[in-house]
Design a protein around this motif. Structure first.
Motif, PDB file in Angstrom:
ATOM      1  N   ASP A   9       0.760  -1.307   0.026  1.00  0.00           N
ATOM      2  CA  ASP A   9       0.116  -0.078  -0.058  1.00  0.00           C
ATOM      3  C   ASP A   9       0.787   1.284   0.030  1.00  0.00           C
ATOM      4  O   ASP A   9       2.029   1.182   0.631  1.00  0.00           O
ATOM      5  CB  ASP A   9      -0.923   0.044   1.176  1.00  0.00           C
ATOM      6  CG  ASP A   9      -2.097   0.792   1.179  1.00  0.00           C
ATOM      7  OD1 ASP A   9      -3.205   0.511   1.066  1.00  0.00           O
ATOM      8  OD2 ASP A   9      -2.111   2.201   0.698  1.00  0.00           O
ATOM      9  N   ASP A  10       0.543   2.217  -0.719  1.00  0.00           N
ATOM     10  CA  ASP A  10       1.335   3.500  -0.844  1.00  0.00           C
ATOM     11  C   ASP A  10       1.269   4.322   0.709  1.00  0.00           C
ATOM     12  O   ASP A  10       1.897   4.973   0.869  1.00  0.00           O
ATOM     13  CB  ASP A  10       1.133   4.320  -1.987  1.00  0.00           C
ATOM     14  CG  ASP A  10      -0.134   4.913  -2.192  1.00  0.00           C
ATOM     15  OD1 ASP A  10      -1.230   3.913  -1.679  1.00  0.00           O
ATOM     16  OD2 ASP A  10      -0.569   6.005  -2.672  1.00  0.00           O
ATOM     17  N   ASP A  54      -2.852  -3.048  -2.566  1.00  0.00           N
ATOM     18  CA  ASP A  54      -3.661  -1.934  -2.778  1.00  0.00           C
ATOM     19  C   ASP A  54      -3.748  -1.665  -4.303  1.00  0.00           C
ATOM     20  O   ASP A  54      -2.850  -2.293  -5.017  1.00  0.00           O
ATOM     21  CB  ASP A  54      -2.935  -0.806  -2.222  1.00  0.00           C
ATOM     22  CG  ASP A  54      -3.474   0.618  -2.273  1.00  0.00           C
ATOM     23  OD1 ASP A  54      -4.485   0.738  -2.557  1.00  0.00           O
ATOM     24  OD2 ASP A  54      -2.744   1.622  -2.399  1.00  0.00           O
ATOM     25  N   THR A  56      -4.544   1.731  -6.008  1.00  0.00           N
ATOM     26  CA  THR A  56      -3.927   3.049  -6.360  1.00  0.00           C
ATOM     27  C   THR A  56      -2.773   3.172  -6.079  1.00  0.00           C
ATOM     28  O   THR A  56      -2.720   3.530  -4.689  1.00  0.00           O
ATOM     29  CB  THR A  56      -5.272   3.987  -6.221  1.00  0.00           C
ATOM     30  OG1 THR A  56      -6.187   3.810  -6.884  1.00  0.00           O
ATOM     31  CG2 THR A  56      -4.859   5.214  -6.711  1.00  0.00           C
ATOM     32  N   MET A  57      -1.782   3.296  -6.595  1.00  0.00           N
ATOM     33  CA  MET A  57      -0.466   3.603  -6.022  1.00  0.00           C
ATOM     34  C   MET A  57       0.613   4.259  -7.024  1.00  0.00           C
ATOM     35  O   MET A  57       0.193   4.093  -8.306  1.00  0.00           O
ATOM     36  CB  MET A  57       0.307   2.239  -5.666  1.00  0.00           C
ATOM     37  CG  MET A  57      -0.255   1.483  -4.498  1.00  0.00           C
ATOM     38  SD  MET A  57       0.628  -0.153  -4.017  1.00  0.00           S
ATOM     39  CE  MET A  57       0.495  -1.133  -5.387  1.00  0.00           C
ATOM     40  N   LYS A 104     -11.735  -0.776   1.905  1.00  0.00           N
ATOM     41  CA  LYS A 104     -11.483   0.205   2.615  1.00  0.00           C
ATOM     42  C   LYS A 104     -12.659   1.104   3.255  1.00  0.00           C
ATOM     43  O   LYS A 104     -13.666   1.422   2.289  1.00  0.00           O
ATOM     44  CB  LYS A 104     -10.364   1.228   2.181  1.00  0.00           C
ATOM     45  CG  LYS A 104      -9.110   0.458   1.824  1.00  0.00           C
ATOM     46  CD  LYS A 104      -8.044   1.540   1.335  1.00  0.00           C
ATOM     47  CE  LYS A 104      -6.984   0.803   0.546  1.00  0.00           C
ATOM     48  NZ  LYS A 104      -6.024   1.604  -0.221  1.00  0.00           N
TER      49      LYS A 104
END
Ligand SMILES: [Mg+2]
Length: 120
Positions: A9-10, A54, A56-57, A104
């Motif tokens: 995850d970013d 995740d 979106t990174m 999330k």
């Protein structure tokens, strides 16, 4: 022996949250990655039992990283971490071989349930 999990995850606080849920439930952390490229490298290096990925990174997104890992390790077990409004990407990920997805904000019960199901 505890199963090892790679957390991708970013957002550092998201990684911390997942790490906390996992360690409290007896899982071992194989490593943490803040982008898809690092996830691919760490997967190769540690061959974890499972990955939480995740979507979106920066650098490389989670869908691309999933496809990259699956291309080299078809047996890889990957659970996608999605946000509201990412249904289309989740469908794409499942078609590309993701085991499941969690949404999330994470609920510990749901995270553990998805992981146990994916590992069995
Ligand atoms: Mg993200």
């Amino acid at each position: 022996m505890a199963e090892s999990i790679l957390i991708v995850d970013d957002a550092a606080f998201m990684r911390m949250m997942v790490k906390d849920i996992l360690t409290k439930n007896g899982y071992e952390i194989a490593g943490e990655a803040e982008d898809g490229q690092k996830a691919v490298e760490l997967y190769k290096e540690h061959q974890p039992d499972l990955v939480t990925m995740d979507i979106t990174m920066p650098e490389m997104d989670g869908i691309t990283a999933l496809k990259e890992i699956k291309a080299h390790h078809p047996e890889a077990k990957i659970i996608m971490c999605s946000a509201m409004g990412q249904q289309a990407m989740v469908v794409d990920a499942i078609q590309a071989g993701a085991k499941d997805f969690i949404v999330k904000p994470f609920q510990a019960d749901r995270v553990i349930e998805a992981i146990q199901k994916a590992l069995n």
